[in-house]
Design a protein around this motif. Structure first.
Motif, mmCIF file in Angstrom:
data_model
loop_
_atom_site.group_PDB
_atom_site.id
_atom_site.type_symbol
_atom_site.label_atom_id
_atom_site.label_comp_id
_atom_site.label_asym_id
_atom_site.label_seq_id
_atom_site.Cartn_x
_atom_site.Cartn_y
_atom_site.Cartn_z
ATOM 1 N N GLU A 34 67.062 14.725 53.285
ATOM 2 C CA GLU A 34 67.097 15.541 54.495
ATOM 3 C C GLU A 34 66.153 16.732 54.365
ATOM 4 O O GLU A 34 66.054 17.345 53.307
ATOM 5 C CB GLU A 34 68.532 16.030 54.750
ATOM 6 C CG GLU A 34 68.737 16.627 56.121
ATOM 7 C CD GLU A 34 70.210 16.832 56.447
ATOM 8 O OE1 GLU A 34 70.488 17.196 57.599
ATOM 9 O OE2 GLU A 34 71.060 16.622 55.563
ATOM 10 N N HIS A 35 65.423 17.036 55.450
ATOM 11 C CA HIS A 35 64.482 18.149 55.510
ATOM 12 C C HIS A 35 63.302 17.974 54.555
ATOM 13 O O HIS A 35 62.721 18.958 54.088
ATOM 14 C CB HIS A 35 65.181 19.489 55.228
ATOM 15 C CG HIS A 35 66.280 19.790 56.185
ATOM 16 N ND1 HIS A 35 67.359 20.591 55.863
ATOM 17 C CD2 HIS A 35 66.498 19.375 57.458
ATOM 18 C CE1 HIS A 35 68.186 20.664 56.895
ATOM 19 N NE2 HIS A 35 67.673 19.929 57.881
ATOM 20 N N SER A 36 62.930 16.709 54.285
ATOM 21 C CA SER A 36 61.742 16.423 53.481
ATOM 22 C C SER A 36 60.675 15.811 54.372
ATOM 23 O O SER A 36 60.972 15.271 55.435
ATOM 24 C CB SER A 36 62.070 15.443 52.348
ATOM 25 O OG SER A 36 62.948 16.034 51.407
ATOM 26 N N ILE A 37 59.424 15.897 53.916
ATOM 27 C CA ILE A 37 58.321 15.292 54.660
ATOM 28 C C ILE A 37 57.553 14.365 53.722
ATOM 29 O O ILE A 37 57.056 14.791 52.682
ATOM 30 C CB ILE A 37 57.398 16.360 55.294
ATOM 31 C CG1 ILE A 37 56.242 15.697 56.048
ATOM 32 C CG2 ILE A 37 56.887 17.365 54.267
ATOM 33 C CD1 ILE A 37 55.439 16.660 56.911
ATOM 34 N N TYR A 38 57.494 13.078 54.089
ATOM 35 C CA TYR A 38 56.764 12.068 53.335
ATOM 36 C C TYR A 38 55.626 11.558 54.211
ATOM 37 O O TYR A 38 55.808 11.314 55.413
ATOM 38 C CB TYR A 38 57.659 10.881 52.975
ATOM 39 C CG TYR A 38 58.661 11.127 51.849
ATOM 40 C CD1 TYR A 38 59.010 12.422 51.446
ATOM 41 C CD2 TYR A 38 59.265 10.059 51.206
ATOM 42 C CE1 TYR A 38 59.933 12.624 50.430
ATOM 43 C CE2 TYR A 38 60.188 10.261 50.184
ATOM 44 C CZ TYR A 38 60.528 11.543 49.806
ATOM 45 O OH TYR A 38 61.448 11.740 48.799
ATOM 46 N N THR A 39 54.452 11.390 53.609
ATOM 47 C CA THR A 39 53.322 10.810 54.334
ATOM 48 C C THR A 39 53.166 9.345 53.940
ATOM 49 O O THR A 39 53.553 8.929 52.844
ATOM 50 C CB THR A 39 52.022 11.580 54.059
ATOM 51 O OG1 THR A 39 51.893 11.818 52.653
ATOM 52 C CG2 THR A 39 52.025 12.921 54.775
ATOM 53 N N ILE A 40 52.615 8.553 54.867
ATOM 54 C CA ILE A 40 52.481 7.106 54.660
ATOM 55 C C ILE A 40 51.021 6.701 54.844
ATOM 56 O O ILE A 40 50.411 6.983 55.873
ATOM 57 C CB ILE A 40 53.346 6.319 55.662
ATOM 58 C CG1 ILE A 40 54.818 6.719 55.533
ATOM 59 C CG2 ILE A 40 53.180 4.816 55.448
ATOM 60 C CD1 ILE A 40 55.723 6.065 56.574
ATOM 61 N N LEU A 41 50.474 6.049 53.817
ATOM 62 C CA LEU A 41 49.133 5.473 53.870
ATOM 63 C C LEU A 41 49.247 3.954 53.854
ATOM 64 O O LEU A 41 50.139 3.403 53.212
ATOM 65 C CB LEU A 41 48.317 5.917 52.649
ATOM 66 C CG LEU A 41 47.816 7.357 52.598
ATOM 67 C CD1 LEU A 41 47.355 7.686 51.175
ATOM 68 C CD2 LEU A 41 46.684 7.581 53.581
ATOM 69 N N GLY A 42 48.335 3.289 54.549
ATOM 70 C CA GLY A 42 48.357 1.829 54.523
ATOM 71 C C GLY A 42 47.213 1.284 55.343
ATOM 72 O O GLY A 42 46.766 1.927 56.304
ATOM 73 N N PRO A 43 46.708 0.102 54.986
ATOM 74 C CA PRO A 43 45.625 -0.501 55.772
ATOM 75 C C PRO A 43 46.137 -0.956 57.134
ATOM 76 O O PRO A 43 47.350 -1.077 57.351
ATOM 77 C CB PRO A 43 45.211 -1.704 54.912
ATOM 78 C CG PRO A 43 46.452 -2.063 54.152
ATOM 79 C CD PRO A 43 47.160 -0.767 53.883
ATOM 80 N N SER A 44 45.225 -1.222 58.040
ATOM 81 C CA SER A 44 45.608 -1.748 59.357
ATOM 82 C C SER A 44 46.381 -3.047 59.173
ATOM 83 O O SER A 44 46.000 -3.897 58.371
ATOM 84 C CB SER A 44 44.364 -2.004 60.209
ATOM 85 O OG SER A 44 43.694 -0.794 60.474
#
Length: 258
Positions: A34-44
């Motif tokens: 809770e109250h965390s921020i995760y970024t997501i990378l990935g190809p199309s």
């Protein structure tokens, strides 16, 4: 008091299959405190947008579990703020009306017009678009529309915030400005956040952890800790050795996974 084991967003063995039997989203296992921020990378085609749309409830047919605080998000329906790639603004309503309507829908029992108006004005100002309140979306640039969509997402005071490449159409200078504005406002009003991006630097700048989606949907995601960079003062991140080393580390993972 420490958070319970169930607090936050938990995704277990989540997959989405097209009608022809092909995987739209492979098996995702993920826990976002809770109250965390995760970024997501990935190809199309790796399922990034599908993941956000499924969490948001726009995709109904899926396998697995999506829980918030131990309960299905689609049972308890925590307030979710979604910023899609298309911005999701109604072209026949002004900037102010777009935000106002979203707040009325998300908070139907809140009957404090003055407080709601203050919220709208606050977020328009925070995103640097207070002078656009009476304009219509189609009269705005892509960058301005993105600011409106983000202001609307924050104004909803969501429990979960989902952003699908929200800065992709911006030039480099404007993008850096909006990244800083977004992060400042998120720190002041943290929601449990998943932020999809194609940009490695953006993923490092904005994520406490970084999720790398594989090109092969049968493979597992790679979770990379980024807390040491995230805690650096935002304006100093790009010049730090930690940032440089993290960029190298993630590019190596991408070469292996994509």
């Amino acid at each position: 008091m420490s958070p319970s084991r169930n607090s936050g967003l938990h995704i277990k063995e989540l997959s989405v299959t097209y009608k022809d039997g092909q995987l739209a989203l492979g098996r995702v296992n993920l826990s976002v405190p809770e109250h965390s921020i995760y970024t997501i990378l990935g190809p199309s085609g790796s399922g990034k947008s599908t993941l956000l749309r499924t969490i948001a409830g726009l995709i109904k047919e899926y396998q697995g579990e999506i829980l918030f605080d131990g309960i299905s998000v689609h049972t308890q329906e925590p307030l979710i703020g979604l910023v899609p790639q298309s911005y999701g603004l109604l072209p026949w309503k002004t900037v102010h009306a777009n935000i106002n309507m979203a707040m009325k829908i998300s908070h139907p029992y809140r009957n404090q017009r003055q407080s709601q108006e203050q919220q709208i004005q606050h977020w328009l100002a925070a995103m640097g678009i207070a002078d656009l309140a009476k304009r219509y979306p189609l009269s705005l640039s892509g960058g301005q529309q993105q600011r409106v969509a983000i202001a609307r997402a924050f104004a909803l005071e969501p429990t979960i915030m989902l952003l699908d490449e929200p800065f992709s159409a911006l030039d480099a200078v404007t993008r850096e400005t909006i990244q800083r504005l977004f992060l400042e406002n998120w720190i002041a009003h943290p929601a449990t956040t998943l932020f999809v991006t194609h940009d490695v630097e953006e993923a490092i700048l904005l994520g406490e952890k970084i999720i790398v989606m594989p090109s092969n949907k049968e493979n597992h995601q790679v979770l990379i800790d980024n807390d040491h960079v995230f805690r650096i003062k935002h304006e100093d991140k790009r010049d730090s050795d930690d940032f440089f080393q993290q960029t190298k580390r993630i590019r190596k993972v991408i070469q292996e996974q994509w």
